[in-house]
Design a protein around this motif. Structure first.
Motif, PDB file in Angstrom:
ATOM      1  N   LEU A 102      43.850-114.510 -76.170  1.00  0.00           N
ATOM      2  CA  LEU A 102      42.672-114.806 -76.968  1.00  0.00           C
ATOM      3  C   LEU A 102      42.501-116.290 -77.246  1.00  0.00           C
ATOM      4  O   LEU A 102      41.499-116.695 -77.802  1.00  0.00           O
ATOM      5  CB  LEU A 102      42.767-114.062 -78.310  1.00  0.00           C
ATOM      6  N   GLN A 103      43.490-117.116 -76.915  1.00  0.00           N
ATOM      7  CA  GLN A 103      43.423-118.525 -77.257  1.00  0.00           C
ATOM      8  C   GLN A 103      43.440-119.420 -76.024  1.00  0.00           C
ATOM      9  O   GLN A 103      43.916-120.538 -76.066  1.00  0.00           O
ATOM     10  CB  GLN A 103      44.600-118.884 -78.181  1.00  0.00           C
ATOM     11  N   ARG A 104      42.961-118.917 -74.911  1.00  0.00           N
ATOM     12  CA  ARG A 104      42.887-119.725 -73.700  1.00  0.00           C
ATOM     13  C   ARG A 104      41.444-120.005 -73.340  1.00  0.00           C
ATOM     14  O   ARG A 104      40.523-119.383 -73.850  1.00  0.00           O
ATOM     15  CB  ARG A 104      43.559-118.987 -72.526  1.00  0.00           C
ATOM     16  N   ASP A 105      41.275-120.935 -72.419  1.00  0.00           N
ATOM     17  CA  ASP A 105      39.941-121.161 -71.878  1.00  0.00           C
ATOM     18  C   ASP A 105      39.476-119.918 -71.146  1.00  0.00           C
ATOM     19  O   ASP A 105      40.268-119.149 -70.622  1.00  0.00           O
ATOM     20  CB  ASP A 105      39.963-122.328 -70.884  1.00  0.00           C
ATOM     21  N   ILE A 106      38.167-119.741 -71.067  1.00  0.00           N
ATOM     22  CA  ILE A 106      37.644-118.614 -70.308  1.00  0.00           C
ATOM     23  C   ILE A 106      37.793-118.899 -68.827  1.00  0.00           C
ATOM     24  O   ILE A 106      37.854-120.042 -68.382  1.00  0.00           O
ATOM     25  CB  ILE A 106      36.168-118.344 -70.665  1.00  0.00           C
ATOM     26  N   ASP A 107      37.862-117.831 -68.077  1.00  0.00           N
ATOM     27  CA  ASP A 107      37.991-117.950 -66.624  1.00  0.00           C
ATOM     28  C   ASP A 107      36.604-118.054 -66.001  1.00  0.00           C
ATOM     29  O   ASP A 107      35.670-117.384 -66.432  1.00  0.00           O
ATOM     30  CB  ASP A 107      38.722-116.721 -66.076  1.00  0.00           C
ATOM     31  N   ARG A 108      36.507-118.890 -64.982  1.00  0.00           N
ATOM     32  CA  ARG A 108      35.245-119.025 -64.270  1.00  0.00           C
ATOM     33  C   ARG A 108      35.303-118.171 -63.016  1.00  0.00           C
ATOM     34  O   ARG A 108      36.020-118.498 -62.087  1.00  0.00           O
ATOM     35  CB  ARG A 108      34.998-120.491 -63.917  1.00  0.00           C
ATOM     36  N   GLN A 109      34.554-117.105 -62.957  1.00  0.00           N
ATOM     37  CA  GLN A 109      34.599-116.161 -61.843  1.00  0.00           C
ATOM     38  C   GLN A 109      33.265-116.098 -61.119  1.00  0.00           C
ATOM     39  O   GLN A 109      32.763-115.042 -60.795  1.00  0.00           O
ATOM     40  CB  GLN A 109      34.998-114.768 -62.339  1.00  0.00           C
ATOM     41  N   GLY A 110      32.691-117.256 -60.897  1.00  0.00           N
ATOM     42  CA  GLY A 110      31.460-117.288 -60.131  1.00  0.00           C
ATOM     43  C   GLY A 110      30.292-116.621 -60.832  1.00  0.00           C
ATOM     44  O   GLY A 110      29.468-115.968 -60.201  1.00  0.00           O
ATOM     45  N   GLY A 111      30.188-116.758 -62.161  1.00  0.00           N
ATOM     46  CA  GLY A 111      29.087-116.160 -62.876  1.00  0.00           C
ATOM     47  C   GLY A 111      29.212-114.667 -63.052  1.00  0.00           C
ATOM     48  O   GLY A 111      28.269-114.004 -63.447  1.00  0.00           O
ATOM     49  N   ARG A 112      30.358-114.105 -62.777  1.00  0.00           N
ATOM     50  CA  ARG A 112      30.544-112.658 -62.886  1.00  0.00           C
ATOM     51  C   ARG A 112      30.605-112.230 -64.350  1.00  0.00           C
ATOM     52  O   ARG A 112      31.297-112.839 -65.157  1.00  0.00           O
ATOM     53  CB  ARG A 112      31.826-112.256 -62.170  1.00  0.00           C
ATOM     54  N   ARG A 113      29.896-111.169 -64.668  1.00  0.00           N
ATOM     55  CA  ARG A 113      29.958-110.609 -66.013  1.00  0.00           C
ATOM     56  C   ARG A 113      31.055-109.549 -66.033  1.00  0.00           C
ATOM     57  O   ARG A 113      31.195-108.767 -65.094  1.00  0.00           O
ATOM     58  CB  ARG A 113      28.615-109.997 -66.388  1.00  0.00           C
ATOM     59  N   SER A 114      31.799-109.497 -67.115  1.00  0.00           N
ATOM     60  CA  SER A 114      32.920-108.567 -67.176  1.00  0.00           C
ATOM     61  C   SER A 114      33.118-108.076 -68.603  1.00  0.00           C
ATOM     62  O   SER A 114      32.751-108.751 -69.568  1.00  0.00           O
ATOM     63  CB  SER A 114      34.212-109.219 -66.664  1.00  0.00           C
ATOM     64  N   LEU A 115      33.713-106.908 -68.704  1.00  0.00           N
ATOM     65  CA  LEU A 115      34.074-106.302 -69.982  1.00  0.00           C
ATOM     66  C   LEU A 115      35.476-105.752 -69.848  1.00  0.00           C
ATOM     67  O   LEU A 115      35.787-105.059 -68.870  1.00  0.00           O
ATOM     68  CB  LEU A 115      33.093-105.183 -70.352  1.00  0.00           C
ATOM     69  N   GLN A 116      36.334-106.061 -70.811  1.00  0.00           N
ATOM     70  CA  GLN A 116      37.727-105.625 -70.750  1.00  0.00           C
ATOM     71  C   GLN A 116      38.128-104.974 -72.070  1.00  0.00           C
ATOM     72  O   GLN A 116      37.855-105.504 -73.147  1.00  0.00           O
ATOM     73  CB  GLN A 116      38.644-106.815 -70.465  1.00  0.00           C
ATOM     74  N   LEU A 117      38.762-103.821 -71.954  1.00  0.00           N
ATOM     75  CA  LEU A 117      39.253-103.086 -73.119  1.00  0.00           C
ATOM     76  C   LEU A 117      40.735-102.831 -72.928  1.00  0.00           C
ATOM     77  O   LEU A 117      41.158-102.273 -71.911  1.00  0.00           O
ATOM     78  CB  LEU A 117      38.494-101.760 -73.266  1.00  0.00           C
ATOM     79  N   SER A 118      41.539-103.260 -73.901  1.00  0.00           N
ATOM     80  CA  SER A 118      42.988-103.111 -73.814  1.00  0.00           C
ATOM     81  C   SER A 118      43.513-102.456 -75.083  1.00  0.00           C
ATOM     82  O   SER A 118      42.966-102.638 -76.175  1.00  0.00           O
ATOM     83  CB  SER A 118      43.670-104.472 -73.625  1.00  0.00           C
ATOM     84  N   HIS A 119      44.587-101.697 -74.907  1.00  0.00           N
ATOM     85  CA  HIS A 119      45.245-101.061 -76.048  1.00  0.00           C
ATOM     86  C   HIS A 119      46.748-101.209 -75.911  1.00  0.00           C
ATOM     87  O   HIS A 119      47.294-101.035 -74.819  1.00  0.00           O
ATOM     88  CB  HIS A 119      44.886 -99.576 -76.150  1.00  0.00           C
ATOM     89  N   TYR A 120      47.381-101.557 -77.021  1.00  0.00           N
ATOM     90  CA  TYR A 120      48.837-101.697 -77.058  1.00  0.00           C
ATOM     91  C   TYR A 120      49.394-100.772 -78.128  1.00  0.00           C
ATOM     92  O   TYR A 120      48.871-100.694 -79.249  1.00  0.00           O
ATOM     93  CB  TYR A 120      49.243-103.141 -77.365  1.00  0.00           C
ATOM     94  N   TYR A 121      50.469-100.047 -77.780  1.00  0.00           N
ATOM     95  CA  TYR A 121      51.122 -99.139 -78.720  1.00  0.00           C
ATOM     96  C   TYR A 121      52.629 -99.276 -78.555  1.00  0.00           C
ATOM     97  O   TYR A 121      53.140 -99.315 -77.426  1.00  0.00           O
ATOM     98  CB  TYR A 121      50.711 -97.691 -78.457  1.00  0.00           C
ATOM     99  N   SER A 122      53.331 -99.366 -79.673  1.00  0.00           N
ATOM    100  CA  SER A 122      54.791 -99.433 -79.628  1.00  0.00           C
ATOM    101  C   SER A 122      55.376 -98.591 -80.751  1.00  0.00           C
ATOM    102  O   SER A 122      54.798 -98.479 -81.843  1.00  0.00           O
ATOM    103  CB  SER A 122      55.286-100.877 -79.752  1.00  0.00           C
ATOM    104  N   ARG A 123      56.525 -98.009 -80.462  1.00  0.00           N
ATOM    105  CA  ARG A 123      57.255 -97.207 -81.431  1.00  0.00           C
ATOM    106  C   ARG A 123      58.726 -97.570 -81.313  1.00  0.00           C
ATOM    107  O   ARG A 123      59.323 -97.418 -80.244  1.00  0.00           O
ATOM    108  CB  ARG A 123      57.053 -95.711 -81.174  1.00  0.00           C
ATOM    109  N   ARG A 124      59.305 -98.057 -82.397  1.00  0.00           N
ATOM    110  CA  ARG A 124      60.679 -98.548 -82.376  1.00  0.00           C
ATOM    111  C   ARG A 124      61.472 -97.881 -83.493  1.00  0.00           C
ATOM    112  O   ARG A 124      61.043 -97.854 -84.652  1.00  0.00           O
ATOM    113  CB  ARG A 124      60.720-100.060 -82.546  1.00  0.00           C
ATOM    114  N   SER A 125      62.634 -97.339 -83.123  1.00  0.00           N
ATOM    115  CA  SER A 125      63.522 -96.688 -84.080  1.00  0.00           C
ATOM    116  C   SER A 125      64.745 -97.562 -84.292  1.00  0.00           C
ATOM    117  O   SER A 125      65.313 -98.104 -83.332  1.00  0.00           O
ATOM    118  CB  SER A 125      63.951 -95.309 -83.575  1.00  0.00           C
ATOM    119  N   SER A 126      65.182 -97.693 -85.541  1.00  0.00           N
ATOM    120  CA  SER A 126      66.358 -98.478 -85.875  1.00  0.00           C
ATOM    121  C   SER A 126      67.529 -97.556 -86.177  1.00  0.00           C
ATOM    122  O   SER A 126      67.396 -96.334 -86.249  1.00  0.00           O
ATOM    123  CB  SER A 126      66.079 -99.382 -87.080  1.00  0.00           C
ATOM    124  N   SER A 127      68.690 -98.163 -86.369  1.00  0.00           N
ATOM    125  CA  SER A 127      69.894 -97.382 -86.649  1.00  0.00           C
ATOM    126  C   SER A 127      69.883 -96.796 -88.052  1.00  0.00           C
ATOM    127  O   SER A 127      70.759 -96.008 -88.397  1.00  0.00           O
ATOM    128  CB  SER A 127      71.132 -98.260 -86.464  1.00  0.00           C
TER     129      SER A 127
END
Length: 321
Positions: A199-224
């Motif tokens: 989220l903190q980088r320059d945008i990519d130049r892809q020849g005027g291409r329009r794009s939409l991206q959806l990402s999901h992250y899930y984590s589950r961590r168990s401790s002792s």
């Protein structure tokens, strides 16, 4: 292994297995007195012997379309662990597993597991116990490029990530140090789980291409201590161009598991970026900011950079806390 199902355009399936076993040996001792480590006394040698195990599995498919064959990697499964011959307690390290499933450039899913072979009393158990799980899924939608000159023409030496964002600077304080740690105009933000970095980088130049991206992250961590920590993020990013010279990008990272906050609370937004880029004949101007916090933090990042010599650039940024 090779399989020939002949289903539709699928003509062959291939499974490639690569086992790897390694031995690492290290001996160290502490010298006292002497000159430059010579001529003095020394402690007994301490040796470390470790055996590493790794199993790589790659699954390929061969497609026949319009009398042309194409090989596509469907999935990658990796397993790894190690055994310390000189460690008395828990000599067998955790079993690390990762499964990556790909579907062209539009869908990518990565499942990571970490399992341990010992219980809380350090007793060995043949069936590993799952300790950590992570799932990272990304869906991309690409539209046809706009007509005319590609907005990325002339740029060289750009380092692009698989998500389509070039590795450039994020938000910087007036002193030139990254507000998130580190310095320099090309440092990546090493945020938790790698989401905020995009989220903190320059945008990519892809020849005027329009794009939409959806990402999901899930984590589950168990401790002792029999406690479980769950984290879940969703990220939405959109890029588009206007009149061939303007490139725009907006990304937002939203925390789905923020305790004590209303579901639609703006405090659930962990990262946000609005990037505007103007293409000129020989150089490019980029400005990054967080629109929802700009009136409060006045955070921004500006860069002017030559296309043919990207090392020549002017940068200015500020962030207030």
């Amino acid at each position: 292994g090779m399989f020939f199902p002949s289903v539709g355009s699928v003509t062959a399936l291939r499974h490639v297995v690569k086992p790897d076993v390694g031995l690492r040996y290290q001996a160290t001792r502490t010298d006292t007195d002497g000159i430059l480590g010579f001529g003095g006394g020394g402690s007994p040698w301490r040796q470390s012997r470790q055996i590493t195990f790794r199993m790589s599995n790659t699954f390929w498919v061969k497609l026949l379309r319009d009398e042309e064959e194409k090989k596509v990697r469907l999935a990658q499964l990796n397993l790894s662990s190690s055994y310390d011959l000189d460690r008395k307690g828990r000599p067998l390290s955790d079993l690390v597993s990762s499964l990556t499933i790909e579907s062209g450039r539009r869908l990518n899913t990565r499942l990571s597991l970490r399992s341990e072979f010992y219980d809380d009393a350090d007793n060995f158990q043949s069936l590993p116990r799952l300790r950590q799980l992570e799932v990272n899924t990304t869906v991309r939608v690409f539209a046809a490029p706009t007509r005319g000159r590609e907005s990325g023409s002339g740029r060289r030496g750009s380092d692009t990530s698989p998500g389509g964002a070039s590795a450039a600077a994020g938000l910087y304080s007036a002193g030139g140090t990254s507000a998130y740690g580190g310095s320099g105009g090309s440092s990546r933000f090493a945020g938790d789980f790698g989401y905020e970095s995009g989220l903190q980088r320059d945008i990519d130049r892809q020849g005027g291409r329009r794009s939409l991206q959806l990402s999901h992250y899930y984590s589950r961590r168990s401790s002792s201590f029999s406690s479980t920590t769950i984290r879940s993020w969703i990220r939405i990013g959109a890029s588009w161009s206007w009149r061939r010279a303007w490139n725009m990008h907006y990304s937002i990272n939203y925390n789905l598991k923020a305790k004590g906050l209303a579901f639609l609370s703006t405090d659930r937004v962990t990262a946000e970026l609005l990037s505007l880029q103007r293409e000129f004949h020989d150089w490019t101007a980029t400005v990054n900011l967080e629109p929802s916090r700009f009136s409060r933090d006045h955070a921004f990042y500006f860069k002017a950079q030559f296309k043919d010599i990207p090392q020549i650039k002017f940068e200015r940024g500020e962030r207030r806390f």
